[in-house]
Structures are given as C-alpha cells and as structure tokens.
Design a protein around this motif. Sequence first.
Motif, short mmCIF file in Angstrom:
data_model
loop_
_atom_site.label_atom_id
_atom_site.label_comp_id
_atom_site.label_asym_id
_atom_site.label_seq_id
_atom_site.Cartn_x
_atom_site.Cartn_y
_atom_site.Cartn_z
N GLU A 33 0.83 -1.21 0.00
CA GLU A 33 0.00 0.00 0.00
C GLU A 33 0.86 1.26 0.00
N THR A 34 1.84 1.26 -0.89
CA THR A 34 2.73 2.41 -1.06
C THR A 34 2.72 2.86 -2.51
N PHE A 35 2.98 4.14 -2.72
CA PHE A 35 3.04 4.74 -4.05
C PHE A 35 4.48 4.94 -4.49
N ARG A 36 4.68 4.92 -5.79
CA ARG A 36 5.96 5.32 -6.38
C ARG A 36 5.69 5.83 -7.79
N ASN A 37 6.62 6.60 -8.32
CA ASN A 37 6.51 7.13 -9.68
C ASN A 37 7.54 6.44 -10.58
N MET A 38 7.12 6.12 -11.80
CA MET A 38 8.05 5.60 -12.79
C MET A 38 8.13 6.60 -13.95
N LYS A 39 9.34 6.86 -14.41
CA LYS A 39 9.52 7.78 -15.51
C LYS A 39 9.09 7.15 -16.82
N MET A 40 8.57 8.00 -17.70
CA MET A 40 8.26 7.58 -19.06
C MET A 40 9.55 7.63 -19.89
N PRO A 41 9.54 7.01 -21.09
CA PRO A 41 10.68 7.20 -21.99
C PRO A 41 10.90 8.69 -22.27
N ASP A 42 12.14 9.10 -22.40
CA ASP A 42 12.45 10.52 -22.58
C ASP A 42 11.74 11.13 -23.77
N ALA A 43 11.43 10.30 -24.77
CA ALA A 43 10.84 10.84 -26.01
C ALA A 43 9.35 11.11 -25.90
N CYS A 44 8.71 10.73 -24.80
CA CYS A 44 7.24 10.87 -24.77
C CYS A 44 6.70 11.15 -23.38
N TYR A 45 7.08 12.26 -22.80
CA TYR A 45 6.54 12.59 -21.48
C TYR A 45 5.71 13.87 -21.48
N SER A 46 5.62 14.58 -22.61
CA SER A 46 4.82 15.80 -22.66
C SER A 46 3.40 15.47 -23.06
N ILE A 47 2.42 16.16 -22.45
CA ILE A 47 1.02 15.87 -22.77
C ILE A 47 0.44 16.82 -23.83
N LYS A 48 1.28 17.71 -24.38
CA LYS A 48 0.75 18.76 -25.26
C LYS A 48 0.13 18.20 -26.53
N GLN A 49 0.80 17.28 -27.20
CA GLN A 49 0.30 16.75 -28.46
C GLN A 49 0.09 15.24 -28.41
N SER A 50 0.37 14.61 -27.27
CA SER A 50 0.34 13.15 -27.19
C SER A 50 -0.60 12.66 -26.09
N ARG A 51 -1.05 11.43 -26.28
CA ARG A 51 -1.79 10.74 -25.23
C ARG A 51 -1.18 9.35 -25.08
N TYR A 52 -1.63 8.63 -24.03
CA TYR A 52 -0.91 7.41 -23.66
C TYR A 52 -1.87 6.29 -23.28
N GLY A 53 -1.37 5.07 -23.43
CA GLY A 53 -2.09 3.89 -22.98
C GLY A 53 -1.13 2.90 -22.37
N LEU A 54 -1.63 2.03 -21.49
CA LEU A 54 -0.83 1.00 -20.85
C LEU A 54 -1.42 -0.37 -21.19
N ILE A 55 -0.57 -1.28 -21.62
CA ILE A 55 -0.98 -2.64 -21.92
C ILE A 55 0.11 -3.59 -21.44
N VAL A 56 -0.18 -4.89 -21.49
CA VAL A 56 0.85 -5.90 -21.27
C VAL A 56 1.12 -6.56 -22.61
N LEU A 57 2.37 -6.49 -23.06
CA LEU A 57 2.77 -7.03 -24.36
C LEU A 57 3.98 -7.92 -24.16
N ASN A 58 3.90 -9.14 -24.66
CA ASN A 58 4.98 -10.12 -24.46
C ASN A 58 5.31 -10.27 -22.98
N GLU A 59 4.26 -10.22 -22.14
CA GLU A 59 4.36 -10.37 -20.69
C GLU A 59 5.13 -9.23 -20.01
N SER A 60 5.33 -8.13 -20.71
CA SER A 60 6.02 -6.97 -20.15
C SER A 60 5.08 -5.77 -20.13
N LEU A 61 5.36 -4.84 -19.21
CA LEU A 61 4.62 -3.58 -19.20
C LEU A 61 4.95 -2.82 -20.46
N ALA A 62 3.93 -2.34 -21.15
CA ALA A 62 4.14 -1.62 -22.41
C ALA A 62 3.38 -0.30 -22.39
#
Length: 388
Positions: A248-277
Amino acid sequence: MVGGIIKAVPEDVVIYVLIRLPVKSIMRFKCTSKTLYILIRSTSFSDIHLNHTTTSQDESILFKRSFKEEANQFKNVISFLFGVDDAGFDPLLPDLEVPHLTTDYGSIFHQLIGPCHGLIALTDSVQTVLLNPATRHYRLLPPCPFGCPKGYHRTIEGVGFGFISILNDFKVVRISDVFWDPPYGYPEGRDSKVDIYELSTDSWRELEPVQVPRVYWLPCSEMVYQEAVHWFATIEEVVILCFDIVTETFRNMKMPDACYSIKQSRYGLIVLNESLALICYPDPRCAVDPTQDFIHIWLMEEYGVSETWIKKYTIQSLPIESPLAVWKDHLLLLQSKIGQLISYDVNSDEMKEFDLHGFPKSLRVIVFKESLTSIPSGSEHGTRVQKF
C-alpha cells in the motif's frame, strides 16, 4: 452411479480432465455428483484451473460500449466475444445490459480493470461492479462511506483493482482530490485521499494522509500488473503512478524521454509479451499529419527500471480515439473517433474494421481466459452475488 465411477478414478486424473473443459461444461458436472460438486467448488481446483497452461486461442473478449437513447441517457452494454482466425469476433453469449453504473454522459469515463485472478472490475469511479465473465456472476461493491468536510468538494480521480496472492484477497483502491469549495469563486487548494476496500473484510478504510500527483485520466490506463495498479499522473511532466497493493505504497516511474509531454500526445498501458508496455499516440483533438505523427509502442524490459524502456514498434498514425487492449500479442484493438472497434496487426501492418459500434469514446475491452474464481458474498448485510 456417476459418483461411484468418479470415486474409483484417482482425483488427479479427474482434475487433469476437468481443467481442459470449458467453464460451462465444468459447471454442469457439479450437478452430477456430490464428489464433483465439492471438488469443483474448492479453491484449490479453481486455482489449478486458472493457472493451467493455455494459448491465445483460449482467450475471450469482454467488450463494453454505450448507446445513446435520449438526451444524457445511455444504455451500457457488455458483449462476450471470441475471435475467429483474427478476422473477427463471434458472440459467446447474448449481449447484457450493465447494471448499477451511471447512464449519463459519464459513461465515456467507465473503465474495465483486470483480469485479476479471474475477476474483472467495471467502474464509473463511484460505483464498482466485480464480475466473472465466464460464470456470469457479479456483485456491486458497497459504497465508500467517506465523504469530505463541509465546504469542501471531492472528486474521484483514479480507481484500481488487484489481487494479493499471499493473502488470497482482492482490493479496490480509489484516489480522490479534495478542494476547498467556497460559496463564491473557484475551488482552492488540493489534498489527496486514498480509500481501500478489501473483499475479505467487506469494508472500506482510509489510508494515512499521503500526497500523490494528480491522476491524468485516459481510456487505456488504470491497469494492474505485478500486483501493482498503474495510472498516468502529472507533476511537471507525465509519469506512471504505481500503487503496490501489498505494501500500500506509491511510487513514480519515468516515461521514456521521447514521450513525457502531454501537449500533443496521449498514452495507454498494456501488457505485451508479458512486459509492461506504453503506447504513445497523437492526441485525437489535434490535427494529425500522417507524414509526421506516429504511434509508438515501448516495452519496459525490466519492470520498475525506467532506463530499460525500448521502442518496440513505430506505426504510421491511425485515425483513432484511443487504444483499448492487445490481443494475441500482435493485434492492437482500438476505438475509432466515430466509436467503431478496429484492430491493427503490428506484424503485417494490416488494419481491420469490425461491425461493433458504440457511442464515441465509450468502448472498452478486456482480454480474459475463463476461470472459476468465485466472488465473495461479503458480510451478513453486504451486497449479494448475482447472475446476469
């Protein structure tokens, strides 16, 4: 007679045969003898059935959508589907209307979370329904009793659902923002509230005060992976906010350097090849330049280590509202801007449109395999388990 035959066969042989049958057939065997009834209802058997090796051919689709019936009134429907040679989907069962969830414009904020140990959570943030799509059992969870002081306003920003294997228990977590709401003027200040519901105790509790970044809601987020719930959140940039449901603890994970701005992009989370994607795609509200805008899919090779992000796929931009799920590890299921279900094959670059529609932005998809996991009925005065 059936009971006598079953008793003469070693239990491990019976289990070996049963776990290879569809859930519908297994449920019928419960009625043939007391021996099978006790075996099939046992937690150990349901765990063996859930964890036995399967292929993507055994996976099914839970598909939620909304239909507008009149001004601010929607009918929310779920469909149980299975794939036909990557070409389309056929129904497993008739469509069902979803009970308990909001029917106003908030239907576009509905979220499917899971599967977690065979169960799926369907939520509109205020109400949460747990369901087993194989047995068609469901249960409305009791409302959270915690409000906020007079003069303050509380908004639910994120919901999570997960299973704790060492405790054999499920938890629901809600993140809320609490603002001072003066009679005149705009809400001021911001505090975070975190509520936890445990199925084993059938009760809600508040965590000690904790400050978390503001959740950035997106259709393909609120995902559970490695016994942690994940959301997108904003500090000065977009991060992946993680909540470990065991500690029951929080932590932050960084996004890839190329895609952390929300100005023109949006994001989704899936599991691909059993890895976080991570899926990074153009904001549908912005004009798309097909020559410059792309969909990027990143894989985290070592979970929790931000330096291990690798770009797996780059896809020519598609006219989509959002991603929904990945199926068979190569078919990306998406919703179009007009509310149609489409797929994109990351191996062949082939896009297909399905005859499955809903109100724009309301489509949600979960890929699941059948399980016998039961939904606890809760306390004596708690909400009861029902069947669709």
